[in-house]
Design a protein around this motif. Structure first.
Motif, mmCIF file in Angstrom:
data_model
loop_
_atom_site.group_PDB
_atom_site.id
_atom_site.type_symbol
_atom_site.label_atom_id
_atom_site.label_comp_id
_atom_site.label_asym_id
_atom_site.label_seq_id
_atom_site.Cartn_x
_atom_site.Cartn_y
_atom_site.Cartn_z
ATOM 1 N N ILE A 1 19.205 27.644 102.656
ATOM 2 C CA ILE A 1 19.768 26.608 103.536
ATOM 3 C C ILE A 1 21.222 26.412 103.146
ATOM 4 C CG2 ILE A 1 19.605 24.228 104.337
ATOM 5 C CD1 ILE A 1 17.092 25.817 104.976
ATOM 6 N N HIS A 2 22.116 26.578 104.117
ATOM 7 C CA HIS A 2 23.557 26.488 103.879
ATOM 8 C C HIS A 2 24.124 25.424 104.819
ATOM 9 C CE1 HIS A 2 22.935 30.428 101.957
ATOM 10 N NE2 HIS A 2 22.195 30.686 103.010
ATOM 11 N N ASN A 3 24.607 24.330 104.249
ATOM 12 C CA ASN A 3 25.177 23.228 105.030
ATOM 13 C C ASN A 3 26.686 23.197 104.827
ATOM 14 O OD1 ASN A 3 22.686 21.925 106.029
ATOM 15 N ND2 ASN A 3 22.281 21.647 103.859
ATOM 16 N N PHE A 4 27.408 23.070 105.924
ATOM 17 C CA PHE A 4 28.869 23.097 105.892
ATOM 18 C C PHE A 4 29.448 21.866 106.574
ATOM 19 C CE2 PHE A 4 27.258 27.414 106.108
ATOM 20 C CZ PHE A 4 27.899 28.024 105.048
ATOM 21 N N LEU A 5 30.593 21.432 106.075
ATOM 22 C CA LEU A 5 31.332 20.330 106.683
ATOM 23 C C LEU A 5 32.736 20.821 106.997
ATOM 24 C CD1 LEU A 5 30.348 17.431 104.239
ATOM 25 C CD2 LEU A 5 29.176 18.165 106.335
ATOM 26 N N ALA A 6 33.278 20.330 108.120
ATOM 27 C CA ALA A 6 34.641 20.682 108.529
ATOM 28 C C ALA A 6 35.466 19.409 108.609
ATOM 29 C CB ALA A 6 34.624 21.383 109.884
#
Length: 171
Positions: A65-70
């Motif tokens: 599971i890979h969670n990203f924020l921009a």
């Protein structure tokens, strides 16, 4: 590690992995997302994102599971994304949501490209997104980016959008 991306409109943003202490920030982010976009992101009516969902978007003990924020250059969280792969890292599902006042700047285009390259770098063979047929803007963006689109055989209200490992991404 942060990566800076720039859109066709000149909008610049930084992408990094989500962390557990980001939960309040992600909760606040969703107060700036339209009800329609919330429905598209969660494939159902969601008025408020639950604590459990926020935890899933900011913490992961699962290496798949890979969670990203921009973040915009002024520090505002403008988009969130998740890439959830199966245990063999063969197939991953991607979901992106963009803050209402930062839509139409090219964030979705660049963020999707970033995630597709990330998936390639990690050997994920196929990335896909399940979209409401009504989410025409996202489907068109994904199609233009080089993804294939097919009707979900189990639900005519949904489409399955896919990209194979190493497939050309449109710029």
């Amino acid at each position: 590690m942060k990566t800076t991306l720039a859109t066709h409109s000149g909008f610049r943003f930084e992408v990094r992995r989500a962390r557990p202490d980001d939960e309040p920030l992600v909760a606040e982010f969703f107060t700036h997302v339209t009800p329609e976009d919330m429905r598209f992101r969660f494939l159902g009516a969601v008025r408020e994102v639950s604590h459990e969902r926020l935890v899933a978007m900011t913490r992961s003990d699962d290496a798949h599971i890979h969670n990203f924020l921009a973040f915009s250059t002024d520090g505002i969280l403008v988009a969130v994304a998740t890439l959830a792969a199966d245990p063999a890292d063969r197939r991953g599902e991607v979901a992106i949501c963009i803050r209402e006042d930062r839509k139409h700047l090219g964030v979705g285009w660049e963020f999707l490209g970033y995630i597709a390259h990330y998936a390639d770098d990690h050997g994920i063979e196929t990335i896909e997104s399940i979209e409401s047929r009504e989410n025409r803007a996202a489907i068109e963006l994904e199609r233009e980016k080089g993804f294939t689109v097919a009707t979900d055989p189990d639900d005519p209200t949904l489409v399955l959008v896919q990209r194979k490992l190493g497939a050309t991404l449109e710029n």
